[in-house]
Design a protein around this motif. Structure first.
Motif, PDB file in Angstrom:
ATOM      1  N   VAL A  41      39.690  50.518  50.067  1.00  0.00           N
ATOM      2  CA  VAL A  41      40.999  49.905  49.887  1.00  0.00           C
ATOM      3  C   VAL A  41      42.076  50.819  50.466  1.00  0.00           C
ATOM      4  O   VAL A  41      41.997  52.047  50.373  1.00  0.00           O
TER       5      VAL A  41
ATOM      6  N   VAL B   5      40.022  47.632  42.444  1.00  0.00           N
ATOM      7  CA  VAL B   5      39.486  46.646  43.383  1.00  0.00           C
ATOM      8  C   VAL B   5      38.037  46.997  43.721  1.00  0.00           C
ATOM      9  O   VAL B   5      37.712  48.140  44.023  1.00  0.00           O
TER      10      VAL B   5
ATOM     11  N   TRP C 172      49.019  41.539  47.096  1.00  0.00           N
ATOM     12  CA  TRP C 172      47.926  42.495  47.145  1.00  0.00           C
ATOM     13  C   TRP C 172      48.058  43.491  46.007  1.00  0.00           C
ATOM     14  O   TRP C 172      49.115  43.642  45.389  1.00  0.00           O
ATOM     15  N   THR C 173      46.957  44.140  45.723  1.00  0.00           N
ATOM     16  CA  THR C 173      46.923  45.192  44.713  1.00  0.00           C
ATOM     17  C   THR C 173      45.995  46.299  45.187  1.00  0.00           C
ATOM     18  O   THR C 173      45.185  46.093  46.099  1.00  0.00           O
ATOM     19  N   THR C 174      46.143  47.459  44.576  1.00  0.00           N
ATOM     20  CA  THR C 174      45.231  48.570  44.860  1.00  0.00           C
ATOM     21  C   THR C 174      44.506  49.038  43.595  1.00  0.00           C
ATOM     22  O   THR C 174      43.728  49.975  43.644  1.00  0.00           O
TER      23      THR C 174
ATOM     24  N   TYR D 262      42.014  46.309  53.025  1.00  0.00           N
ATOM     25  CA  TYR D 262      40.989  47.341  53.089  1.00  0.00           C
ATOM     26  C   TYR D 262      40.558  47.574  54.526  1.00  0.00           C
ATOM     27  O   TYR D 262      40.692  46.697  55.387  1.00  0.00           O
TER      28      TYR D 262
ATOM     29  N   ASP E  91      46.446  51.228  50.700  1.00  0.00           N
ATOM     30  CA  ASP E  91      47.794  50.807  50.335  1.00  0.00           C
ATOM     31  C   ASP E  91      48.582  50.641  51.631  1.00  0.00           C
ATOM     32  O   ASP E  91      48.839  51.622  52.329  1.00  0.00           O
TER      33      ASP E  91
ATOM     34  N   THR F 225      36.339  41.115  48.491  1.00  0.00           N
ATOM     35  CA  THR F 225      36.923  41.858  47.373  1.00  0.00           C
ATOM     36  C   THR F 225      37.069  40.930  46.170  1.00  0.00           C
ATOM     37  O   THR F 225      37.212  39.721  46.322  1.00  0.00           O
TER      38      THR F 225
ATOM     39  N   ALA G 233      43.427  42.268  48.207  1.00  0.00           N
ATOM     40  CA  ALA G 233      43.707  43.646  48.591  1.00  0.00           C
ATOM     41  C   ALA G 233      43.491  43.832  50.080  1.00  0.00           C
ATOM     42  O   ALA G 233      42.733  43.088  50.719  1.00  0.00           O
TER      43      ALA G 233
ATOM     44  N   TYR H 283      41.631  41.529  54.808  1.00  0.00           N
ATOM     45  CA  TYR H 283      42.205  40.916  53.612  1.00  0.00           C
ATOM     46  C   TYR H 283      41.372  39.686  53.296  1.00  0.00           C
ATOM     47  O   TYR H 283      41.197  38.815  54.158  1.00  0.00           O
TER      48      TYR H 283
END
Length: 298
Positions: A145, A40, A35-37, A66, A147, A60, A64, A123
């Motif tokens: 989103v 996005v 995953w990334t933040t 969310y 984290d 997305t 990510a 996700y």
């Protein structure tokens, strides 16, 4: 992955609807998922607005986690003017629901419990139903989103305003089959096709239960449906064809030979819906019935 969570959650004057009933995840949502933040983009597509529910698709452009939610629009307030505060309140509400859910499982002796990211966050691409809504009412549907490590919102608040319809305009009818211990529910549209994405509720009662309540089937199941409208977080919703084995396990009936049963089926789309009721006498393993709309009780 299919999940049932939620209820109405209140935080500092805000009321968030965290309940959703049906989720189709195209990508994995395991704790080990990548995953990334960063940068996005979340797409929010409102597919269907009825009097008691809203159907949405979320996706997305990068992998990510969310949060998605819904709340009644608050007059004189603009969430986009203070997005960080709004997102933190929504995230706190989701975390509160998660803690209560986890606490209940721990008390029941369950220790293999999903983390917050799997239970409360989305996700990948999901289909999502917000149910138990009031008719002719403004709502905000939103996503942002999160984290999953720091438990903080990241990036932009995506918000869409919708207004539920005054009355249900969907057409749905139910056909119902009983074969031995099994029963099958078929929600149908006008063309006779299975209506896969429409929330409905169902229940079966022994006639003895109705007798003890001193109510006829129509009175009993109308009261049952009204109670679910008043407490939508207690409703178990179904979509598409449902099959149930009535052998007394879990929440099912334990069919007994010679007993008369009533099954009530109803779209979960506000007060305009009326239960369809079918009655039958169970005759053991050889029982075989098929009911159509013309055979429902008055």
């Amino acid at each position: 992955m299919n999940k049932v969570i939620g209820g109405w959650l209140k935080a500092e004057g805000w009321i968030f609807l965290s309940i959703f009933i049906f989720q189709t995840v195209i990508s994995s949502c395991s704790p080990e998922a990548t995953w990334t933040t960063k940068d996005v983009t979340i797409e929010v597509h409102v597919k269907n607005v009825s009097s008691g529910f809203v159907e949405c698709d979320f996706s997305t452009d990068k992998e990510a986690y969310y949060l998605v939610s819904c709340m009644p629009a608050k007059e004189g307030t603009a969430p986009l003017s203070q997005p960080k505060q709004f997102m933190m309140l929504a995230l706190d509400s989701a975390n509160l629901e998660y803690i209560e859910w986890r606490n209940a499982l721990l008390k029941a002796g369950e220790f293999n419990i999903a983390p917050f990211s799997s239970h409360a966050l989305q996700y990948g691409s999901v289909k999502y139903f917000f149910t138990g809504l009031e008719r002719d009412t403004d709502y905000w549907i939103f996503a942002f989103v999160v984290d999953p490590e720091t438990m903080k919102p990241v990036g932009h608040l995506n918000l869409v305003a919708v207004h539920t319809k005054y009355r249900n305009e969907e057409v749905i009818h139910f056909e119902y089959r009983v074969i031995g211990y099994w029963d099958y529910i078929y929600p149908m549209d006008e063309a006779g096709n299975i209506k896969s994405y429409y929330p409905y509720v169902a229940t079966t009662r022994d006639s003895l239960q109705l007798d003890s309540a001193k109510m006829d089937p129509r009175q009993y199941f109308t009261a049952w449906y009204d109670s679910l409208l008043a407490h939508p977080n207690k409703a178990t919703l179904h979509y598409g064809v449902t099959a149930v084995k009535n052998n007394g396990s879990n929440w099912t009936q334990d069919f007994e030979e010679g007993h008369t049963y009533y099954t009530a089926l109803c779209g979960f789309d506000g007060a305009s819906e009326k239960p369809v009721i079918y009655g039958f006498t169970w005759k053991g393993d050889t029982t075989s019935y098929y009911f159509t709309e013309t055979e429902q009780l008055p």
